[in-house]
Write a protein that holds these residues in place. Structure first.
Motif, mmCIF file in Angstrom:
data_model
loop_
_atom_site.group_PDB
_atom_site.id
_atom_site.type_symbol
_atom_site.label_atom_id
_atom_site.label_comp_id
_atom_site.label_asym_id
_atom_site.label_seq_id
_atom_site.Cartn_x
_atom_site.Cartn_y
_atom_site.Cartn_z
ATOM 1 N N ALA A 236 0.837 -1.199 0.000
ATOM 2 C CA ALA A 236 0.000 0.000 0.000
ATOM 3 C C ALA A 236 0.873 1.252 0.000
ATOM 4 C CB ALA A 236 -0.930 -0.002 1.210
ATOM 5 N N GLY A 237 2.002 1.186 0.734
ATOM 6 C CA GLY A 237 2.918 2.322 0.768
ATOM 7 C C GLY A 237 3.535 2.623 -0.580
ATOM 8 N N LEU A 238 3.661 1.598 -1.439
ATOM 9 C CA LEU A 238 4.189 1.814 -2.784
ATOM 10 C C LEU A 238 3.199 2.553 -3.681
ATOM 11 C CD1 LEU A 238 5.894 -1.585 -3.741
ATOM 12 C CD2 LEU A 238 7.017 0.562 -3.127
ATOM 13 N N LEU A 239 1.907 2.461 -3.336
ATOM 14 C CA LEU A 239 0.865 3.024 -4.194
ATOM 15 C C LEU A 239 0.559 4.483 -3.891
ATOM 16 C CD1 LEU A 239 -1.613 -0.012 -4.213
ATOM 17 C CD2 LEU A 239 0.224 0.515 -5.836
ATOM 18 N N VAL A 240 1.230 5.032 -2.873
ATOM 19 C CA VAL A 240 1.069 6.455 -2.543
ATOM 20 C C VAL A 240 2.455 7.088 -2.514
ATOM 21 C CG1 VAL A 240 -1.015 6.026 -1.170
ATOM 22 C CG2 VAL A 240 1.228 6.062 -0.039
ATOM 23 N N PRO A 241 2.540 8.406 -2.573
ATOM 24 C CA PRO A 241 3.855 9.053 -2.477
ATOM 25 C C PRO A 241 4.539 8.719 -1.151
ATOM 26 C CG PRO A 241 2.197 10.602 -3.279
ATOM 27 C CD PRO A 241 1.454 9.383 -2.830
ATOM 28 N N SER A 242 5.703 8.106 -1.226
ATOM 29 C CA SER A 242 6.450 7.742 -0.023
ATOM 30 C C SER A 242 7.910 7.554 -0.390
ATOM 31 C CB SER A 242 5.894 6.454 0.604
ATOM 32 O OG SER A 242 6.198 5.346 -0.199
ATOM 33 N N SER A 243 8.720 7.273 0.626
ATOM 34 C CA SER A 243 10.155 7.082 0.392
ATOM 35 C C SER A 243 10.490 5.649 0.020
ATOM 36 C CB SER A 243 10.928 7.468 1.662
ATOM 37 O OG SER A 243 10.516 6.678 2.762
ATOM 38 N N LEU A 244 9.491 4.786 -0.074
ATOM 39 C CA LEU A 244 9.731 3.375 -0.360
ATOM 40 C C LEU A 244 9.881 3.125 -1.860
ATOM 41 C CD1 LEU A 244 7.175 1.656 2.050
ATOM 42 C CD2 LEU A 244 9.632 1.965 2.391
ATOM 43 N N SER A 245 10.713 2.150 -2.187
ATOM 44 C CA SER A 245 10.888 1.730 -3.579
ATOM 45 C C SER A 245 10.462 0.278 -3.733
ATOM 46 C CB SER A 245 12.353 1.875 -4.003
ATOM 47 O OG SER A 245 13.161 0.950 -3.281
ATOM 48 N N ILE A 246 10.354 -0.177 -4.971
ATOM 49 C CA ILE A 246 10.013 -1.580 -5.220
ATOM 50 C C ILE A 246 11.085 -2.492 -4.616
ATOM 51 C CG2 ILE A 246 9.730 -3.331 -7.014
ATOM 52 C CD1 ILE A 246 8.448 -1.207 -8.762
ATOM 53 N N GLY A 247 12.331 -2.046 -4.670
ATOM 54 C CA GLY A 247 13.427 -2.814 -4.059
ATOM 55 C C GLY A 247 13.244 -2.968 -2.565
ATOM 56 N N ASP A 248 12.795 -1.898 -1.899
ATOM 57 C CA ASP A 248 12.530 -1.958 -0.461
ATOM 58 C C ASP A 248 11.443 -2.989 -0.168
ATOM 59 O OD1 ASP A 248 14.355 0.088 0.130
ATOM 60 O OD2 ASP A 248 12.843 1.637 -0.210
ATOM 61 N N TYR A 249 10.388 -2.944 -0.985
ATOM 62 C CA TYR A 249 9.285 -3.892 -0.806
ATOM 63 C C TYR A 249 9.767 -5.326 -1.008
ATOM 64 C CZ TYR A 249 5.327 -6.831 -2.055
ATOM 65 O OH TYR A 249 4.444 -7.871 -2.129
#
Length: 283
Positions: A236-249
């Motif tokens: 869900a955090g990937l689908l909104v503006p955030s500091s997370l990347s796909i790599g983090d996920y």
């Protein structure tokens, strides 16, 4: 007959002869173990499509925990200190687990030790175990992705929570080193394996609900990493503006799944099984 085959036959005979307790007597270790092995075997007998649908359903249903987490966080934000809010989320965290487990959907962390026991009992192979784990994990993740996408849209529309809430929860879950997440996930998998074991000792639905609530609330209050709820939280955090990347996920998900698997398979299935076998050998 080899010595190993003789030992296995003795173990199977002891399991077969485990007494069935009455309504006023607690189940024995052997009785619980026999029930767990039988339940695990039933899962192996299901068709791949049935397993996929059931695990997909579990991924969707566990999303209701996330719905309540995000809604409560948003409601309390600014009224209560943020670190206190994260502890208070443990009151609503168990809801999705109750829906999944009482509803008999296939959740990876609850099935980890259950599916390992038939392998330890030499009724299934490691290859079959890994295939089944993979199918359950895929279904859980797929359901979680779908639920996360829905909640990211409907939550703000219903004014239940906003994008900032989604981002804060996702960052809170992943803001640790991979070694910490691994150790935390092992503990979470251990607790979930114990949950499956303890539920087998209970005799009614109310007791099961209490056990699920108690163990998953502990998991949440301690901030331990659960790969399937975490999947919804971080995706869900990937689908909104955030500091997370796909790599983090991807890194979080891989480490959390590994830790949960170790916790359930080693610290519950293996230890419980070996305790029973050791008792047979030395008596």
């Amino acid at each position: 007959m080899t010595k190993e085959e003789q030992e296995q036959e003795q173990i199977d005979n002891e399991l077969e002869n485990s007494q069935t307790s009455d309504d006023n007597t607690a189940k024995s270790h052997g009785e619980i173990l026999k029930q767990q092995i039988c339940e695990g075997q039933e899962v192996y007998k299901k068709s791949p499509l049935s397993i996929l649908v059931s695990s997909f359903t579990a991924g969707l249903e566990i999303g209701f925990s996330y719905l309540l987490l995000a809604s409560l966080f948003f409601f309390l934000h600014g009224k209560v200190a943020e670190d206190t809010v994260f502890k208070m989320l443990s009151f609503v965290y168990p809801v999705g687990f109750i829906m999944v487990i009482v509803g008999q959907s296939l959740l990876f962390t609850e099935q980890t030790s259950l599916l390992t026991l038939p392998v330890l009992n030499k009724k299934q192979t490691i290859s079959n175990l890994l295939k089944l784990w993979g199918l359950v994990i895929f279904g859980n993740l797929l359901g979680g992705w779908a639920m996360a996408a829905l909640l990211v849209w409907i939550g703000p529309e219903l004014h239940l929570f906003d994008a900032e809430t989604i981002s804060k929860i996702a960052v809170h879950v992943t803001d640790y080193s991979m070694w910490v997440i691994l150790a935390s996930a092992v503990l979470a998998g251990w607790l979930m394996g114990l949950l499956s074991w303890v539920i087998s000792s209970s005799k009614d639905t109310i007791s099961r609900i209490f056990i699920i609530y108690m163990i998953t609330a502990v998991l949440s209050f301690a901030g331990l990493h659960h790969s399937i709820v975490g999947n919804v939280e971080v995706f869900a955090g990937l689908l909104v503006p955030s500091s997370l990347s796909i790599g983090d996920y991807a890194a979080f998900q891989a480490v959390a799944l590994l830790g949960n698997a170790i916790g359930g398979a080693v610290f519950v299935a293996l230890l419980k099984y070996r305790a029973f076998v050791t008792n047979i050998k030395y008596n």
